[in-house]
Scaffold this active site. Structure first.
Site, PDB file in Angstrom:
ATOM      1  N   ARG B 229      37.098  34.988  44.475  1.00  9.08           N
ATOM      2  CA  ARG B 229      37.071  36.096  43.364  1.00  9.08           C
ATOM      3  C   ARG B 229      35.538  36.263  43.078  1.00  9.08           C
ATOM      4  NH1 ARG B 229      41.167  37.155  45.474  1.00  9.08           N
ATOM      5  NH2 ARG B 229      42.961  38.223  44.236  1.00  9.08           N
ATOM      6  N   HIS B 277      35.830  38.372  52.743  1.00  2.94           N
ATOM      7  CA  HIS B 277      37.018  38.080  52.540  1.00  2.94           C
ATOM      8  C   HIS B 277      37.955  37.721  53.279  1.00  2.94           C
ATOM      9  CE1 HIS B 277      39.306  39.034  48.458  1.00  2.94           C
ATOM     10  NE2 HIS B 277      39.283  38.045  48.994  1.00  2.94           N
TER      11      HIS B 277
END
Lengths: 314, 314
Positions: B229, B277
């Site tokens: 993250r 991502h």
């Protein structure tokens, strides 16, 4: 009895030290030492000069520093009937598989595409396929090819192995002989060359070969990785294929001329990844250990191992 | 009884189709359908709005599309006492390991260095260390960390695993708890973050952390890979460390703000590898299969699996 070192472009004195500490009382000589040629039983060679083997009438073996013996077999006065032993080493194998895994996975993860996006500051979420959707085809299933194939299978890739004679490796689809080459290419997204360089394999990485690789699975198109010899590749064909989209990318560790000439277009192609023949090297530590043990075993009456078949070329 | 989908930023209709074909007669509803809230037993959620769970008094579980539930746990009106199930999937695990292996091996093979040499047309044979000489440290030894660790061990790397509680994986050196963090970093050349994002782990990838990584083994210095993250990393610290040599390179798939803002210096650092991502994603096919089976099993009286511990945060 003695071992003579005949090495160019590497640190001959460092090799001599390694051999002396491994061989104990067994004499280790350099060309600059004085000796009787009839005492020389083994020559450890790398890039030998044309007269390297002249006048040695009691040679029991030529030991080759490199794993590939294509250059040595071209030597104009290589003594007939003397066995040539090539270097087969766990660390060499480890390093070659390291290079192959790094190259295959970077292309599976669409590295070229994302590098181009990064340069243009583009955030575009195109998902790379999982390894399980990609077929890697390995040309050459010797010690190096088998180790790389096993590791790729464990990572989840589909793996095809193409070799002269059939080799069984768990999880690898086997292709043997020229008649299976097109089928092998047609089932391959990422082609990895680990072949020995012989008359049969010279120039095998050419445009016609690239055209036969599978399209539609790896986003962008198929990829070629060459970690064997520059003589396997036609660089003009690689350039054409990278420019017209027949190949989406290439990783090349070897070249037709080394060092790669400054004016080669390969340096500037953004989908071509150039390294300076560093995929796998023979370390002094491991090389001296391997050949010293081989020599001592042989002097004790045991057979040589990893002897080159001159007819076959490796 | 019914399943309600509450998804943003993905194709909700495609997910509904997948669930309907997997669940047969079990009703699958969208927010735009008419229904009695008391019939809704499960909500399948991704980026739910603030009122997503209001008025549902018979919920048996919230199903989270993502493997990470940090954002969902911050939801202002997440119903207490309702279990949250997170996505644990073989393909997601495969893709994450693909990303980790590709990132670790490219850095082990000194990719940044050779890319810079290629750009400058420099032929310089500095040999990368074999994988056996390099230690990879994995932060977070859940399903993803364990799979990546096993694969890295098989490739020959030394692997250290750091986690909250001790996890045994063959060949992996275990570090558990905060008091072992410095020792873990001091034994690590390439740091891979796969932690859940919690109050304890937020900002853990900072300059002080990077300073504690081992120097001298990986040529150029240590490397950081973040596939978890953006909240784990302090990007100002990463930039500083990449510029002053504390880190030799970084691979980042996640960012403090996503998409990564156009003016971030991370786009242009030549030793920083940015991907949008895409390390590992939840596919509709696998997600619908997993949650449908979970729902049918649960309705048949079996316990839920992979239930989030809200206290722990994952």
């Amino acid at each position: 009895m003695a071992l003579l070192l005949h090495l160019a472009d590497v640190n001959e004195h460092a090799w001599a030290e390694r051999f002396r500490s491994a061989l104990g009382n067994y004499p280790v000589l350099l060309r600059s030492d004085s000796y009787d040629p009839d005492d020389i039983r083994y020559i450890f060679a790398w890039k030998p000069s044309d007269d390297a083997f002249d006048g040695f009438n009691h040679l029991k073996a030529v030991l080759s520093l490199g794993a590939g013996v294509d250059a040595l077999l071209q030597h104009p006065r290589l003594p007939e009937g003397v066995p040539i032993v090539r270097f087969v080493d766990d660390e060499l194998t480890q390093c070659m598989s390291d290079y192959v895994i790094a190259s295959v996975t970077m292309h599976q993860r669409l590295f070229s595409r994302y590098a181009a996006h990064q340069k243009a500051r583009i955030w575009s979420q195109l998902y790379p396929p999982p390894a399980t959707a990609i077929s890697v085809g390995i040309m050459g299933m010797g010690q190096l090819g088998v180790d790389a194939a096993r590791k790729l299978v464990m990572l989840g890739f589909k793996v095809n192995g193409w070799s002269r004679t059939e080799k069984h490796v768990d999880g690898v689809t086997r292709y043997a002989g020229d008649e299976t080459f097109d089928a092998f290419l047609g089932a391959t997204d990422i082609l990895v060359n680990l072949l020995p360089l012989t008359a049969d394999t010279r120039g095998i990485l050419n445009y016609a070969t690239f055209k036969k690789l599978r399209r539609g699975t790896l986003i962008g198109g198929p990829v070629v990785v060459n970690a064997a010899r520059g003589g396997h590749q036609k660089e003009a064909d690689i350039i054409k294929a990278l420019e017209d989209g027949t190949l989406s990318a290439a990783s090349l560790d070897v070249f037709e001329t080394e060092p790669l000439p400054k004016d080669s277009p390969l340096w500037t192609l953004e989908n071509c990844f150039v390294t300076p023949h560093i995929a796998a090297i023979s370390s002094e530590r491991n090389g001296a250990r391997y050949f010293s043990q081989m020599l001592l075993d042989h002097e004790a009456g045991k057979p040589l191992r990893n002897v080159v078949d001159r007819e076959r070329g490796y």
